[in-house]
Design a protein around this motif. Structure first.
Motif, PDB file in Angstrom:
ATOM      1  N   GLU A  67       0.854  -1.192   0.000  1.00  0.00           N
ATOM      2  CA  GLU A  67       0.000   0.000   0.000  1.00  0.00           C
ATOM      3  C   GLU A  67       0.887   1.237   0.000  1.00  0.00           C
ATOM      4  O   GLU A  67       1.682   1.449   0.913  1.00  0.00           O
ATOM      5  CB  GLU A  67      -0.929   0.014   1.220  1.00  0.00           C
ATOM      6  N   VAL A  68       0.766   2.018  -1.053  1.00  0.00           N
ATOM      7  CA  VAL A  68       1.572   3.215  -1.269  1.00  0.00           C
ATOM      8  C   VAL A  68       0.672   4.279  -1.881  1.00  0.00           C
ATOM      9  O   VAL A  68      -0.254   3.953  -2.626  1.00  0.00           O
ATOM     10  CB  VAL A  68       2.742   2.914  -2.245  1.00  0.00           C
ATOM     11  N   ASP A  69       0.958   5.539  -1.594  1.00  0.00           N
ATOM     12  CA  ASP A  69       0.274   6.633  -2.279  1.00  0.00           C
ATOM     13  C   ASP A  69       1.138   7.099  -3.439  1.00  0.00           C
ATOM     14  O   ASP A  69       2.350   7.256  -3.301  1.00  0.00           O
ATOM     15  CB  ASP A  69       0.024   7.805  -1.321  1.00  0.00           C
ATOM     16  N   PHE A  70       0.499   7.303  -4.577  1.00  0.00           N
ATOM     17  CA  PHE A  70       1.157   7.774  -5.784  1.00  0.00           C
ATOM     18  C   PHE A  70       0.735   9.217  -6.040  1.00  0.00           C
ATOM     19  O   PHE A  70      -0.061   9.776  -5.294  1.00  0.00           O
ATOM     20  CB  PHE A  70       0.733   6.899  -6.976  1.00  0.00           C
ATOM     21  N   SER A  71       1.235   9.796  -7.113  1.00  0.00           N
ATOM     22  CA  SER A  71       0.802  11.121  -7.545  1.00  0.00           C
ATOM     23  C   SER A  71       0.297  11.015  -8.975  1.00  0.00           C
ATOM     24  O   SER A  71       0.880  10.320  -9.805  1.00  0.00           O
ATOM     25  CB  SER A  71       1.956  12.125  -7.493  1.00  0.00           C
ATOM     26  N   LEU A  72      -0.783  11.746  -9.240  1.00  0.00           N
ATOM     27  CA  LEU A  72      -1.427  11.703 -10.551  1.00  0.00           C
ATOM     28  C   LEU A  72      -2.126  13.030 -10.791  1.00  0.00           C
ATOM     29  O   LEU A  72      -2.867  13.504  -9.923  1.00  0.00           O
ATOM     30  CB  LEU A  72      -2.451  10.557 -10.574  1.00  0.00           C
TER      31      LEU A  72
END
Length: 157
Positions: free
Chosen positions: A10-15
């Motif tokens: 579980e990781v947060d990405f950027s978009l």
């Protein structure tokens, strides 16, 4: 290194979505979905721009026709660079996802140090993920582009 049968961390990405920064997490992107992810060492770099991304742009519809919900291009770049690179390559059918600090890339063991040109980067690979579980993964040897291309992924679906 992550393997077939592994669950994604579980990781947060950027978009960028319509010019606005969003930070979708692994669960949002992969839960209850069938997703093709291909990763590149860097946006706007030669092999990535001349072959890897264009191949997926050309075959995105055929890949999705095989039951894939989303095709993601992942790189250890920022979301602004990924968005600009996607626009420059008409990648409307591809989610241009940024792993800016390489958190995801490091956690799955596919990071590499390219201090000669960029520092921390992702190895070149393609994987099929179903409901956060890796079903197929093809990792390139350094400097190669033979197994993670769109045609190979399409054939494997």
């Amino acid at each position: 290194m992550i393997e077939v049968g592994s669950t994604l961390p579980e990781v947060d990405f950027s978009l960028l979505v319509n010019g606005e920064m969003t930070n979708p997490g692994t669960a949002e992107l992969f839960n209850d979905k069938r997703v093709v992810v291909f990763a590149v060492p860097g946006a706007f770099t030669p092999t990535c721009s001349q072959a890897h991304l264009p191949g997926y742009v050309a075959l995105a519809d055929k890949i999705k026709a095989k039951g894939v919900d989303t095709v993601i291009c992942l790189s250890v770049n920022d979301a602004f660079v990924m968005d600009a690179w996607g626009k420059a390559n008409n990648a409307e059918e591809i989610m241009m996802l940024a792993d800016g600090n390489g958190h995801f890339t490091k956690q799955i063991g596919l990071d590499m140090n390219t201090s000669d040109f960029g520092g921390l980067r992702s190895m070149r690979y393609a994987m099929l993920v179903e409901d956060c579980v890796v079903k197929k993964i093809s990792v390139e040897d350094p400097g190669r582009f033979e197994v993670s291309d769109a045609e190979s992924m399409l054939k494997s679906l």
